[in-house]
Write a protein that holds these residues in place. Structure first.
Motif, PDB file in Angstrom:
ATOM      1  N   ASP A   1       0.770  -1.420  -0.184  1.00 28.55           N
ATOM      2  CA  ASP A   1       0.003  -0.069  -0.005  1.00 28.55           C
ATOM      3  C   ASP A   1       0.735   1.447   0.134  1.00 28.55           C
ATOM      4  O   ASP A   1       0.470   2.285   0.920  1.00 28.55           O
TER       5      ASP A   1
ATOM      6  N   GLN B   1       0.849   4.298  -1.411  1.00 28.24           N
ATOM      7  CA  GLN B   1      -0.201   5.081  -2.369  1.00 28.24           C
ATOM      8  C   GLN B   1      -0.160   6.354  -1.626  1.00 28.24           C
ATOM      9  O   GLN B   1       0.004   6.672  -0.579  1.00 28.24           O
TER      10      GLN B   1
ATOM     11  N   ASP C   1      -2.636   8.333  -0.980  1.00 36.54           N
ATOM     12  CA  ASP C   1      -3.427   8.858   0.123  1.00 36.54           C
ATOM     13  C   ASP C   1      -2.772   8.486   1.577  1.00 36.54           C
ATOM     14  O   ASP C   1      -3.202   8.824   2.601  1.00 36.54           O
TER      15      ASP C   1
ATOM     16  N   GLN D   1      -2.322  -3.016  -3.067  1.00 37.64           N
ATOM     17  CA  GLN D   1      -2.834  -1.800  -3.203  1.00 37.64           C
ATOM     18  C   GLN D   1      -4.332  -1.765  -2.818  1.00 37.64           C
ATOM     19  O   GLN D   1      -5.242  -2.342  -3.337  1.00 37.64           O
ATOM     20  N   ASP D   2      -4.370  -0.799  -1.764  1.00 36.77           N
ATOM     21  CA  ASP D   2      -5.937  -0.429  -1.137  1.00 36.77           C
ATOM     22  C   ASP D   2      -6.780  -0.027  -2.493  1.00 36.77           C
ATOM     23  O   ASP D   2      -6.579   1.070  -3.073  1.00 36.77           O
ATOM     24  N   TRP D   3      -7.788  -0.507  -2.327  1.00 38.18           N
ATOM     25  CA  TRP D   3      -8.712  -0.221  -3.725  1.00 38.18           C
ATOM     26  C   TRP D   3     -10.331  -0.196  -3.415  1.00 38.18           C
ATOM     27  O   TRP D   3     -10.788  -1.067  -3.502  1.00 38.18           O
TER      28      TRP D   3
ATOM     29  N   HIS E   1     -10.660   6.947   1.923  1.00 32.72           N
ATOM     30  CA  HIS E   1      -9.293   6.725   1.412  1.00 32.72           C
ATOM     31  C   HIS E   1      -9.259   5.690   0.109  1.00 32.72           C
ATOM     32  O   HIS E   1      -9.950   4.690   0.257  1.00 32.72           O
ATOM     33  N   CYS E   2      -8.337   5.977  -0.575  1.00 33.78           N
ATOM     34  CA  CYS E   2      -7.885   5.063  -1.781  1.00 33.78           C
ATOM     35  C   CYS E   2      -9.041   4.639  -2.376  1.00 33.78           C
ATOM     36  O   CYS E   2      -9.578   3.525  -2.700  1.00 33.78           O
TER      37      CYS E   2
ATOM     38  N   GLN F   1     -11.421   3.828  -5.603  1.00 28.76           N
ATOM     39  CA  GLN F   1     -11.103   3.409  -6.706  1.00 28.76           C
ATOM     40  C   GLN F   1     -10.769   4.432  -7.780  1.00 28.76           C
ATOM     41  O   GLN F   1     -11.922   5.310  -8.031  1.00 28.76           O
TER      42      GLN F   1
ATOM     43  N   ALA G   1      -5.288   6.429  -4.828  1.00 28.68           N
ATOM     44  CA  ALA G   1      -5.258   5.302  -4.853  1.00 28.68           C
ATOM     45  C   ALA G   1      -4.277   4.496  -5.526  1.00 28.68           C
ATOM     46  O   ALA G   1      -4.006   3.213  -5.600  1.00 28.68           O
ATOM     47  N   GLU G   2      -3.692   5.511  -6.556  1.00 27.95           N
ATOM     48  CA  GLU G   2      -2.647   4.750  -7.447  1.00 27.95           C
ATOM     49  C   GLU G   2      -1.268   4.363  -6.713  1.00 27.95           C
ATOM     50  O   GLU G   2      -0.928   4.892  -5.510  1.00 27.95           O
TER      51      GLU G   2
ATOM     52  N   ARG H   1      -5.100  -6.121  -5.653  1.00 24.69           N
ATOM     53  CA  ARG H   1      -5.863  -5.233  -5.004  1.00 24.69           C
ATOM     54  C   ARG H   1      -6.755  -5.625  -4.123  1.00 24.69           C
ATOM     55  O   ARG H   1      -7.262  -6.586  -3.963  1.00 24.69           O
TER      56      ARG H   1
END
Length: 217
Positions: A15, A17, A19, A54-56, A90-91, A93, A98-99, A114
Motif C-alpha cells: 500500500d 499510495q 493517500d 493496493q488498497d482499492w 481513502h484510496c 477506486q 489510490a494509485e 488489489r
C-alpha cells in the motif's frame, strides 16, 4: 549482519499510495520517507519475485467513518463480531490517491494484489481479507501465487507498519512462509504504536530486518 536472500524469497510492498502520504486522506507518520528506499530496492532487482498490494475501495466502503452517521474517523466499532477501526475515506477506486506511488519505478513488479474492493469487508493483509459475514477471511490469492513460484520466505515493507504491513507479515507466517519485516522501509499510522508492533513481531518470531543488510546470492 547481512541477510543473504534465498532464490525462494519474495518482496511484498504494501500500500505505498499517495493517500497514505503526509497531506493524504489517511496520512501515515513520515509515510513519504520510505519512497526513495522502496524505489531503490525495486531498482536493485535483488528479489526474484516482487508483489505490491493496493488498497482499492469503492465509495461508501464499510470501513469509512462517513458510512456510519454519528461516528468519527479512528473510532472503533464491532463489525461481524470483530473490532473495526473507522477510517477517513481513502484510496477510492480510480482516484489519484489510490494509485501506486508515482515516484517509484514499479517495473520490477510481477503482480499487484488489489484489496478492500468488497464494500462490506475491510482488508488489511495482502493475503486475506478481514473477517466478513460468518467470520470468514477470504483469500486474496497471494499465498497460492507465491507457492506456485516456490516462494517460501517473504520480506514485507510499506504502509502502514502497525496495520496492513503487520497483518501481512502475520498472515504470511500463519500460512507457512518465513516472514521478515523491513523496518526502515515501513512507517506506522502513528509512531506511538511502534513498541507494540515490535513486541508482536518478536513474540511471533517475525524477524525485523534493515534493507541495507540485504544481499543476493
Amino acid at each position: 549482519m547481512s541477510h543473504v536472500l534465498s532464490p525462494h524469497a519474495a518482496l511484498i510492498v504494501v500500500d505505498v499510495q499517495p493517500d497514505f502520504m503526509p497531506g493524504g486522506a489517511l496520512a501515515c507518520h513520515e509515510g513519504d520517507a520510505i519512497v526513495p528506499g522502496v524505489d531503490q530496492l525495486l531498482r536493485s532487482r535483488i528479489f526474484r519475485h516482487v508483489v505490491a498490494t493496493q488498497d482499492w475501495h469503492p465509495r461508501g466502503h464499510v470501513s469509512f467513518a462517513s458510512s456510519h452517521p454519528g461516528r468519527a474517523a479512528f473510532e472503533q466499532i464491532s463489525l461481524y463480531g470483530q473490532p473495526q477501526t473507522l477510517w477517513p475515506d481513502h484510496c477510492a477506486q480510480d482516484t489519484p490517491g489510490a494509485e501506486l506511488h508515482p515516484a517509484i519505478d514499479w517495473s520490477a513488479l510481477d503482480a499487484v494484489i488489489r484489496k478492500g474492493s468488497d464494500p462490506g469487508v475491510d482488508s488489511y493483509s495482502g493475503f486475506r481479507e478481514n473477517h466478513g459475514p460468518g467470520g470468514a477471511r477470504p483469500s486474496t490469492g497471494l499465498a497460492g501465487w507465491l507457492r506456485e513460484r516456490d516462494v517460501d520466505e517473504v520480506f514485507v515493507c510499506g504502509l502502514a507498519r502497525d496495520v496492513c504491513v503487520l497483518w501481512t507479515a502475520q498472515d504470511a507466517l500463519e500460512l507457512g512462509f518465513r516472514a521478515r519485516l523491513l523496518w526502515d522501509l515501513s512507517r506506522p499510522v502513528t509512531s506511538a504504536s511502534d513498541e507494540t508492533t515490535r513486541a508482536a513481531l518478536q513474540a511471533q518470531g517475525i524477524a525485523i530486518v534493515e534493507s541495507a543488510r540485504l544481499t543476493a546470492i
